[in-house]
Design an enzyme around this catalytic site. Structure first.
Site, short mmCIF file in Angstrom:
data_model
loop_
_atom_site.label_atom_id
_atom_site.label_comp_id
_atom_site.label_asym_id
_atom_site.label_seq_id
_atom_site.Cartn_x
_atom_site.Cartn_y
_atom_site.Cartn_z
N ASP A 270 15.34 4.52 3.18
CA ASP A 270 14.44 5.66 3.33
C ASP A 270 13.70 5.58 4.67
OD1 ASP A 270 12.73 7.78 3.07
OD2 ASP A 270 11.50 6.89 1.47
N LYS A 277 9.02 7.85 8.99
CA LYS A 277 8.00 6.85 8.64
C LYS A 277 7.60 6.08 9.89
CE LYS A 277 9.37 5.77 3.88
NZ LYS A 277 8.12 6.16 3.25
N GLU A 349 11.33 12.34 -0.74
CA GLU A 349 12.74 12.64 -1.04
C GLU A 349 13.16 12.15 -2.42
OE1 GLU A 349 11.80 9.94 0.35
OE2 GLU A 349 12.99 8.46 -0.73
N ARG A 351 11.80 12.46 -5.36
CA ARG A 351 11.69 13.52 -6.38
C ARG A 351 12.79 14.58 -6.19
NH1 ARG A 351 5.65 14.68 -4.39
NH2 ARG A 351 5.89 12.51 -3.82
N1 BES Z 1 10.05 5.40 -1.04
C1 BES Z 1 8.81 5.99 -0.71
C2 BES Z 1 7.66 5.43 -1.53
C3 BES Z 1 7.18 4.05 -1.15
C4 BES Z 1 6.43 3.86 -0.01
C5 BES Z 1 7.41 2.99 -1.99
C6 BES Z 1 5.96 2.60 0.29
C7 BES Z 1 6.92 1.74 -1.70
C8 BES Z 1 6.20 1.54 -0.56
C9 BES Z 1 8.86 7.48 -0.97
O1 BES Z 1 10.07 8.09 -0.73
C10 BES Z 1 7.87 8.11 -0.04
O2 BES Z 1 8.06 8.03 1.13
N2 BES Z 1 6.84 8.71 -0.61
C11 BES Z 1 5.82 9.31 0.18
C12 BES Z 1 5.42 10.60 -0.46
C13 BES Z 1 4.48 11.44 0.34
C14 BES Z 1 5.18 11.96 1.57
C15 BES Z 1 4.00 12.58 -0.51
C16 BES Z 1 4.65 8.34 0.26
O3 BES Z 1 4.34 7.70 -0.74
O4 BES Z 1 4.07 8.21 1.33
ZN ZN Z 2 11.71 6.91 -0.92
MN MN Z 3 10.28 8.64 1.29
#
Ligand code: BES
Ligand code: ZN
Ligand code: MN
Length: 495
Positions: A270, A277, A349, A351
């Protein structure tokens, strides 16, 4: 590692090491008393000299004790009997196996079931098996010179009384769970360039090959197109790796029995996509498939123990990459359910792939659906690295999952799924948007999924904080394979 259980006297058991407990203040456990007697007070002597005082999770190794058949004795501090709870018991078991791994013993006999470690004897066996497997686990298969595998190969749970049938079952099931955790860890720890969606699908096909009652099917992107999975496909658009939708059907129960479905997020890397990110620790996003890994680990565990239940594992898997073909913020897609989604952040992504997988899962006519996902960073902020976040659209299911987590010491904590949060997902242009803002980020992610799971009983586990550890101890935890498998064991027992 091999595990067995048998009745025996501590002084007569031949093994590389016999393990007995000492309570706070130097009070010997029953098994330790028997050893002490046979060894003409060798144990009480070292205690009197102050080499060990029974403080919890301390250990002392003794060699060549006359009158004792084992080559070594490991004394393990149990602390105060009144303070032996689940946590202190797990700490003690971990310290025990750490100490055993520091010896060259190939086998060990543990007298731990008579000392009220944890909830009960079977619980102690289960947690000891997990601690043993953890102590032997290696994640260096990609080093040019991997370390030698652990020499400790055989663990005997030795009991003063005749072992019960329930203890034998607990042992077999725990060993299967530990193997499932090990598979989940291996897959989680593999880097994104090896553990691709194609690799995960090969693992699922290998499970079917190894077990007669497992059938695996893999859908390709063209199949998903036909099914109208516009949301899932929007995530994979920027990736050169083909997406896969994997279904693993385990038939251990009655033909007519509705299956329990486990749906695991399988993002093999991801990057965040166009909503890229930040760079720091981005490597850890190889763990974004740990939901999928826990489904594979759980399916393997139940197949290995021959659980009498029908279970189906569903894994949507792809990469989330930026490219000129990638989905852009503001893009609107149509999910398999027909609902449209405005993608305001391509990093939300999980969800997007799960919603289509959850809609697809209805085709198995499931009794219950549980999805498992490293879904939100907000969950790490809320619950840290101890509890999984749990949501459910039925309270009985939530309670059963919480109980299974307690039972397997792989705990979850319930968060609200109230409709009050739903308006945060309203969009001016589509049926919903894929983010709800910073406040309650774990809850709004669950609320998003809830819009696709109205047709069946459903729970969601956010494992973002629990699936792996960072820093010096970086590595996959194999969670929540214990919780999931325990839940399925309980469901099979209730039939
Ligand atoms: N895979 C990530 C969630 C994650 C982040 C898990 C850090 C463990 C550690 C997920 O896909 C994500 O990026 N979620 C975002 C959602 C936001 C954009 C609403 C997040 O948590 O920042
Ligand atoms: Zn993710
Ligand atoms: Mn993500």
């Amino acid at each position: 590692m091999e595990f067995s259980i048998k009745q025996g006297s501590p002084e007569k058991l031949k093994s590389g090491c016999v393990v007995v407990g000492v309570f706070d203040g130097g009070k010997l456990s029953k098994a330790a008393q028997a050893l002490d007697k046979a060894a003409q007070h060798a144990l009480s002597d070292v205690i009197a000299r102050g080499d060990i005082n029974g403080k919890g999770a301390t250990t002392l190794l003794l060699h060549n004790i006359t009158g004792v058949a084992a080559e070594r004795i490991l004394l393990v501090g149990l602390g105060k009997a009144s303070e032996l709870n689940n946590k202190t018991s797990v700490d003690i078991l971990r310290a025990t196996f750490k100490a055993l791994q520091d010896t060259p013993a190939k086998d060990a006999a543990l007298f731990i079931t008579d000392d009220a470690i944890g909830k009960d004897a079977n619980w102690a066996i289960q947690q000891a098996v997990f601690a043993a497997a953890e102590s032997a686990y290696r994640s260096d298969c990609l080093k040019s010179k991997p370390a030698k595998p652990a020499t400790l190969k055989q663990i005997t749970f030795a009991t003063l009384e005749k072992p019960t049938a329930a203890a034998k079952t607990a042992l077999e099931q725990s060993a299967a769970i530990a193997n499932g955790m090990s598979l989940a860890k291996d897959l989680g720890n593999l880097p994104g360039n090896i553990c691709t969606p194609t690799y995960l699908s090969a693992q699922a096909l290998a499970l079917a090959k190894a077990h007669k009652n497992i059938k695996t099917t893999v859908l390709e992107e063209k199949d998903m197109q036909k099914l109208g999975m516009g949301s899932f496909l929007s995530v994979t658009r920027g990736s050169a790796q083909p997406a896969k939708l994997i279904a693993i059907e385990y038939k251990g129960g009655d033909k007519k029995q509705k299956p329990i479905a486990l749906v695991g997020k399988g993002i093999t890397f991801d990057t965040g996509g166009i909503s890229l990110k930040p760079g720091a620790e981005m490597d850890e996003m190889k763990y974004d498939m740990c939901g999928a890994a826990s489904v594979l680990g759980t399916m393997q565990a139940i197949a290995e123990m021959g659980l009498k239940l029908n279970v189906v594992g569903v894994i949507p898997s792809c990469e989330n990459m930026p490219s000129s073909t990638a989905t852009k913020p503001g893009d609107i897609v149509t999910s398999m359910s027909g609902q449209t989604i405005e993608i305001l952040n391509t990093d939300a992504e999980g969800r997007l792939i799960l919603c289509d997988a959850l809609t697809y899962t209805a085709k198995f006519d499931p009794d219950t659906v549980i999805d498992i996902a490293t879904l939100t960073g907000a969950c790490v902020i809320a619950l840290g690295h101890v509890a999984h976040g749990l949501f459910a659209n039925e309270d009985k299911l939530a309670k059963e999952l919480l109980a299974a987590g307690e039972q397997a010491h792989d705990r979850a904590w319930q968060l609200p799924l109230w409709d009050d949060y739903q308006p945060l997902l309203d969009s001016n242009f589509a049926d919903m948007q894929n983010i709800g803002g910073r406040a309650g980020g774990t809850i709004t992610a669950a609320c998003f999924l809830a819009r696709f799971t109205k047709e069946y009983r459903w729970a969601h586990l956010d494992i973002a904080g629990t699936a792996w550890l960072s820093g010096k101890q970086k590595g996959s935890t194999g969670r929540p394979v214990p919780l999931l498998t325990q839940y399925l064991i309980n469901r099979a027992a209730a039939k």
